[in-house]
Structure formats: C-alpha cells, structure tokens
Enzyme design. Structure first.
Site, PDB file in Angstrom:
ATOM      1  N   LEU A   1      -3.188   9.925  14.756  1.00 32.19           N
ATOM      2  CA  LEU A   1      -3.722  10.636  13.598  1.00 32.19           C
ATOM      3  C   LEU A   1      -5.021  11.331  13.987  1.00 32.19           C
ATOM      4  CD1 LEU A   1      -1.710   8.555  12.332  1.00 32.19           C
ATOM      5  CD2 LEU A   1      -3.169   8.579  10.311  1.00 32.19           C
ATOM      6  N   ASP A   2      -4.995  12.648  13.913  1.00 33.17           N
ATOM      7  CA  ASP A   2      -6.133  13.452  14.331  1.00 33.17           C
ATOM      8  C   ASP A   2      -7.301  13.329  13.353  1.00 33.17           C
ATOM      9  OD1 ASP A   2      -7.336  15.792  15.879  1.00 33.17           O
ATOM     10  OD2 ASP A   2      -7.217  16.648  13.863  1.00 33.17           O
TER      11      ASP A   2
ATOM     12  N   GLU B   1      -7.805   8.895  15.878  1.00 32.72           N
ATOM     13  CA  GLU B   1      -9.013   9.527  16.385  1.00 32.72           C
ATOM     14  C   GLU B   1     -10.017   9.446  15.245  1.00 32.72           C
ATOM     15  OE1 GLU B   1     -10.731  13.740  18.161  1.00 32.72           O
ATOM     16  OE2 GLU B   1      -9.237  13.760  16.574  1.00 32.72           O
TER      17      GLU B   1
ATOM     18  N   ASP C   1     -16.223   7.166  23.281  1.00 33.81           N
ATOM     19  CA  ASP C   1     -17.419   6.611  23.920  1.00 33.81           C
ATOM     20  C   ASP C   1     -17.162   6.321  25.398  1.00 33.81           C
ATOM     21  OD1 ASP C   1     -18.501   6.735  21.411  1.00 33.81           O
ATOM     22  OD2 ASP C   1     -18.774   4.582  21.153  1.00 33.81           O
ATOM     23  N   PHE C   2     -15.992   5.789  25.712  1.00 33.70           N
ATOM     24  CA  PHE C   2     -15.632   5.499  27.105  1.00 33.70           C
ATOM     25  C   PHE C   2     -15.697   6.783  27.925  1.00 33.70           C
ATOM     26  CE2 PHE C   2     -12.537   5.266  30.537  1.00 33.70           C
ATOM     27  CZ  PHE C   2     -12.698   3.993  31.070  1.00 33.70           C
ATOM     28  N   HIS C   3     -15.057   7.826  27.419  1.00 33.32           N
ATOM     29  CA  HIS C   3     -15.074   9.102  28.138  1.00 33.32           C
ATOM     30  C   HIS C   3     -16.479   9.656  28.264  1.00 33.32           C
ATOM     31  CE1 HIS C   3     -15.464  13.480  28.020  1.00 33.32           C
ATOM     32  NE2 HIS C   3     -14.557  13.449  28.972  1.00 33.32           N
TER      33      HIS C   3
ATOM     34  N   GLN D   1     -11.522  17.236  25.801  1.00 33.88           N
ATOM     35  CA  GLN D   1     -12.635  17.164  26.737  1.00 33.88           C
ATOM     36  C   GLN D   1     -12.513  18.169  27.872  1.00 33.88           C
ATOM     37  OE1 GLN D   1     -14.889  15.643  25.473  1.00 33.88           O
ATOM     38  NE2 GLN D   1     -13.999  14.086  24.168  1.00 33.88           N
TER      39      GLN D   1
ATOM     40  N   GLY E   1     -10.430  21.188  27.260  1.00 28.88           N
ATOM     41  CA  GLY E   1     -10.325  22.450  26.534  1.00 28.88           C
ATOM     42  C   GLY E   1     -11.571  22.855  25.785  1.00 28.88           C
ATOM     43  N   ASN E   2     -12.422  21.896  25.436  1.00 24.20           N
ATOM     44  CA  ASN E   2     -13.653  22.254  24.741  1.00 24.20           C
ATOM     45  C   ASN E   2     -14.770  22.643  25.690  1.00 24.20           C
ATOM     46  OD1 ASN E   2     -12.646  22.030  22.180  1.00 24.20           O
ATOM     47  ND2 ASN E   2     -13.264  19.908  21.897  1.00 24.20           N
TER      48      ASN E   2
END
Length: 581
Positions: free
Chosen positions: A258-259, A292, A312-314, A382, A384-385
């Site tokens: 779910l976005d 998400e 947070d991990f990323h 991460q 594409g932005n």
C-alpha cells in the site's frame, strides 16, 4: 471463486452470466445516467438509493461501453476492469472467470521466506516480457516479485502512481488475461507476486469522479496530489476495499504493498482493509500486506499488516555509503552510525524522534520482529527520485556496496532489491510520464524545481539538464539490459546462505541489540527461532576496526582478517545452539 452480486460488489460492470452484465455507478451529483455501448445503443440506468444508478444489459465479455452523465458528458467506468485504449476512452466488460488457471492449488509462501524483487512492468517490456525473467530470478534466490502500480494511467508510460482507474490493468502492458498468465507463471516457478496499489490519490489526468461524485473527495483535506479521499463514506471505502480483494481473489496476487498510507487520514480504513482480506482469502493461503508509511506507525504492524518498507534502513546506509546529506538525507547526517545501530537493533531509526522540520516521527518499534521491516539499498523511489537516476554502484566504492549487500541479504529483515541491482545495471531509472500540453509543462518544471534544494542543482542551467519526464528517450533510458554480470554471483551466493541457514529459523527471531564499534562500524546480534545466534559486523569506514571474529563465520568480505574489520567489510557469523553466551 463465486461471482459477486450488486450487494457485495456494487461498483462497475459485473457479468451475471455469459450474455448479461449488470452496470452500477455511484453518481450522487447526477440526475440522469446511461450506459453507452460502442455499437450505438444507449440504455438508461435506474436511480437507486444513496446516489446509485444501475441496469442490466444483454452484452457479453468484450463489449465496449462508457457512462453518460446528464446527457452532457461521456466518462469511462471508474471501476473499469479494462480499457480499450487510454483513460479517456471505452471501458471493456471483462469475464473474471475466463482465464483457465494452471496452478490454482498455489497457496503462496510464508512471509518470512520473502526475498522481493521490485520491477516496473513497462520498463521490462510488458507482462509477457517479464515472464521471461522468472526462471532467472527464481534461480537467483528471489521468492517474490513486486510489480509497481498497474492501474490504468494517462498515456503509454508512467511510473504508475498517476493511475486513475484502479480496477483496470494498464492496457499498454497487455491484457488482463496476460497479467493473470504472468501471475500463474510466477507461481509455477515458486514465486509469489505482490502488487503496489495506490489508494491515497488519483492521477492528474483522466479522473472524472469529481464531475458527478464530488463527495468522493474531502476538499478541506489536502494531500500533495490535491483534495483528500473521503474514506468515511461507505461507497468510497468499498470502492478501494473491493479493489484490493479483486487483485487478491480474481488475479491471485499474493500480496499488496500500500503506497504512502501516511496520506490516508483514516486508520479505520486500513484496519478494515486488513480484516476484510484476512476474512475473505482461503484458510491456509498466505497473503502479504505491506505498508509504505512515513509515520513509522509500529502499531499497524502488531496485528493488521505484515511489514513496512523501512526507509530508515536505506537512508542511513545511503549517507554512510555516499556521504550525501542533501534534502531528506539531512535527517540522517548526525551520528549516522548510531542511527544504523538503532535501526538494526530496534527496526526504525525514527521512533518519535524529531526530524529536520521539527516534527516528531515514528512510534517505538523495538518489540516488533525483524521481519516486520522490509529493508533495501535501492528501490524505484530512491533511484528514480535522483535527478539523473543514478544507481548506488555508481555512487560508492564497490567494496562498500558488497559489504552493505551482505547486510541486506543476511539480516533477519525482509530484503528487497530493485530490478537491475543484481547485475549492477548501468542504465538509470528516471522519472517518466506521458503527459501532454500544459500538464506536461507543469510536470517538467515541477520535476526540475524539486531539486532546487540540492547543492548540485543550485544553478538553474544545471537543473535544465534534468531529463524531461515526458520525453520518450527518458523512458527508453530507464529500461535495464539485465545482462548477466559477475555481481549476480554475489547475490546468488548470499541468497543461498540465507535460504539454507537463516530463513528456516526466522519465525521467533528476536533482536538482541546493536553497538557502535567506531564511526561507520557496527555490530548487531539476533537470536533466531532455534536459539542460534546470528551476528553481523559491518565497517563502512576507510579505517580498520579492531573486532575479533566469533566462531562459525558464515560469510565475510573481504577475506579473513583475524581480529580486525578492514575498511568496507562485513562479517556474518552464525553460532549454533549452545555455543554462544
């Protein structure tokens, strides 16, 4: 699966038998509604209570239709099961039982077995082309593919988050039957299939709901995409609940992501969605529900949802790997090593802590199992932005990426990779759309304006070189070659270790905490469900750290260095039951 009736699934065109279809539209602002068929027939719909219009028509699957509102405006069915072309054109009657499933016995996989491969169907060439990669992914050690959103969007290409017809799989990717065939083939290879769904907004082009059902929205509630959706209304709530059930029951997807649920200002809707899903899927079938959620609401993960994407991990690893601290990375610029230790030991970094905007974010998460968190080094956002869509291997030292990959694939969190990660794809993943006219110009300028806060794009001339989202070339550049690469052997080896030594014992795993060894270096421990001890020592700094190896080394990179963790290194040990403190 039994056919639904108006009472249990009111939105859209529902086949009653091979030759008859019931049409229903919630249009509380309309006085008159008709069904218009492509052959020229016009059938008035009967007004019902609460703003509904319905009728039964003799027409088979494949019939093209649309609704006419007050004799003035033709619109597609908002619950269209398929579009003949784009979001403005004819909707198509679909027989949900027509596809002959070959693997109807498939019951899914337990959540703790998940190793997720996120992909963009359009960038990989459509449903049929994705099928060709399934054997390779299964052999690599992937256990689930996650498809970016498929809801019909304007134009031929889009990330999917501009969808406006949530029930209709994007027509430029293939037919509904081809999508079902993809899911069927994935199951044949032992792969679960997750679908990314967007229930927090509609795209900017092709949504006609406000013309005849303004109550679908809350004008006093603002989101980044416009007025909020009014989930307090039963008709609205059912529109999305039934959509979720369609994907899970009719298309046999194994889970939903779910976005951006932080933009859904209605916890009751999320809880009802989870409860409806659990009630209606067959007993014994594994169906995954993943969020998400920027709010880091650990409470949603205690019962209703399996896991959350752990940004947070990323973010903290990205800061440690690249040194970048622009924009949202600035929240992870202060003491990133301590933040990584908190993440590995407790799940979220932000658990009520204050962000750069002065807002408290998150809830305590230390009592959740590690499998409640989906970890990743990259995903569509991460990569594409980034203005130029660079991938992580183009931003950091290869030894550092190898060490971080070991952490990703051997920690008890659920690992996710993005298409191309496994082969160090050289192609970028850029932001792409297919808008036209003023909307195209607004998207182009909005995209470039997003990077005004980034040091590298302070110069307007440099921002002007950011790829135009609407250019066909931008989309074509984002299609990864996915050719074999030595890096894939690392993924294959690590995932084999994961499935052999870690996955069988993930149920019941408890985090035992993590400690900072030095700047850029941490050590984390978990007690697995069989009481063995998993320990991961990671050093992402340029300086060696004194830290003796425990017995039973499962994996390490670089090679054995005794009592030291060399720069850019990872050491994973797994101590059997009874051989650790």
């Amino acid at each position: 699966m039994p056919l639904r009736t108006l009472e249990t699934w009111p939105h859209g065109a529902i086949m009653l038998d091979a030759q008859h279809t019931r049409f229903a539209l919630w249009a509380p602002d309309a006085f008159y509604v008709s069904v218009e068929l492509e052959d020229g027939k016009s059938i008035a719909m009967l007004p019902q209570a609460e703003g509904w219009f319905e009728t039964e028509v003799k027409c088979p699957a494949g019939t093209r239709y649309r609704f006419n509102i007050d004799g003035e405006m033709d619109v597609p069915d908002p619950a269209s099961r398929a579009q003949a072309a784009d979001v403005h054109g004819w909707s198509v009657v679909v027989d949900p039982l027509a596809y002959p499933w070959r693997h109807s016995h498939w019951q899914g996989r337990p959540w703790h077995e998940a190793v997720i491969y996120e992909l963009h169907v359009g960038a990989m060439g459509g449903y049929a082309e994705v099928e060709k990669h399934l054997p390779r992914l299964a052999e690599l050690g992937v256990t689930a593919i996650e498809l970016m959103p498929l809801a019909q969007f304007p134009g031929e290409r889009n990330w999917g988050y501009d969808g406006v017809l949530p029930y209709a799989p994007q027509s430029s990717y293939g037919t509904p039957e081809q999508l079902k065939h993809l899911v069927d083939c994935a199951h044949e290879h032992g792969l679960a299939v997750i679908l990314d769904v967007v229930y927090n907004h509609f795209g900017p082009d092709g949504n006609y709901l406000d013309q005849y059902a303004a109550g679908f929205f809350q004008e006093d509630v603002h989101t980044p995409w416009g007025a909020g959706i009014d989930f307090d209304r039963r008709e609205v709530r059912n529109f999305f609940l039934d959509n979720a059930l369609m994907w899970l029951l009719e298309y046999r997807f194994d889970g939903l992501r779910l976005d951006a649920v932080h933009a859904i200002d209605n916890p009751g809707f999320l809880q009802e969605l989870a409860q409806r899903v659990r009630q209606q899927v067959d007993t014994g079938r594994h169906v995954w529900l993943v969020l998400e959620n920027e709010l880091n609401q650990a409470s949603l993960l205690k019962q209703d949802f399996d896991a959350q994407w752990n940004d947070d991990f990323h973010n903290v690893l990205h800061v440690l790997l690249t040194g970048e601290t622009d924009a949202y990375y600035s929240d992870f610029a202060k003491e990133p090593t301590a933040q990584l230790a908190r993440c590995l030991g407790e799940g979220f970094v932000y658990q009520g802590h204050t962000t750069r905007h002065g807002h408290e974010r998150g809830e305590p998460s230390g009592d959740l199992p590690p499998t409640a968190f989906v970890a990743f080094l990259q995903n569509h956002d991460q990569i594409g932005n980034r203005a130029m869509g660079e991938r992580l291997h183009q931003l950091c030292a290869p030894q550092a990426l190898k060490a971080a990959t070991a952490l990703l694939l051997l920690s008890p969190m659920i690992p996710l990779m993005f298409m191309g990660d496994e082969v160090n794809a050289s192609e970028p993943f850029l932001f792409f759309t297919d808008h036209h006219g003023e909307l195209a110009e607004a998207v182009r300028e909005g995209r470039r304006g997003e990077f005004a806060d980034f040091a590298a794009f302070q110069d307007p001339e440099r921002r002007d070189r950011i790829p135009d989202p609407n250019a066909l070339a931008t989309f074509k550049q984002s299609s990864p070659a996915l050719a074999d690469h030595p890096h894939a052997e690392l993924y294959r080896h690590l995932l084999n270790l994961r499935h052999t030594h870690i996955v069988p014992h993930l149920p019941g795993t408890v985090a035992l905490g993590a400690q900072v060894l030095a700047d850029g270096a941490v050590s984390a421990r978990w007690r697995l469900g069989n009481s063995s001890l998993l320990q991961i020592d990671l050093n992402l700094s340029t300086t060696a750290v004194d830290h003796p190896a425990a017995a039973h080394v499962l994996f390490q990179t670089p090679a054995e260095h005794g009592a030291q963790l060399p720069p850019y290194s990872a050491r994973v040990t797994l101590s059997p039951v009874g051989e650790h403190p």
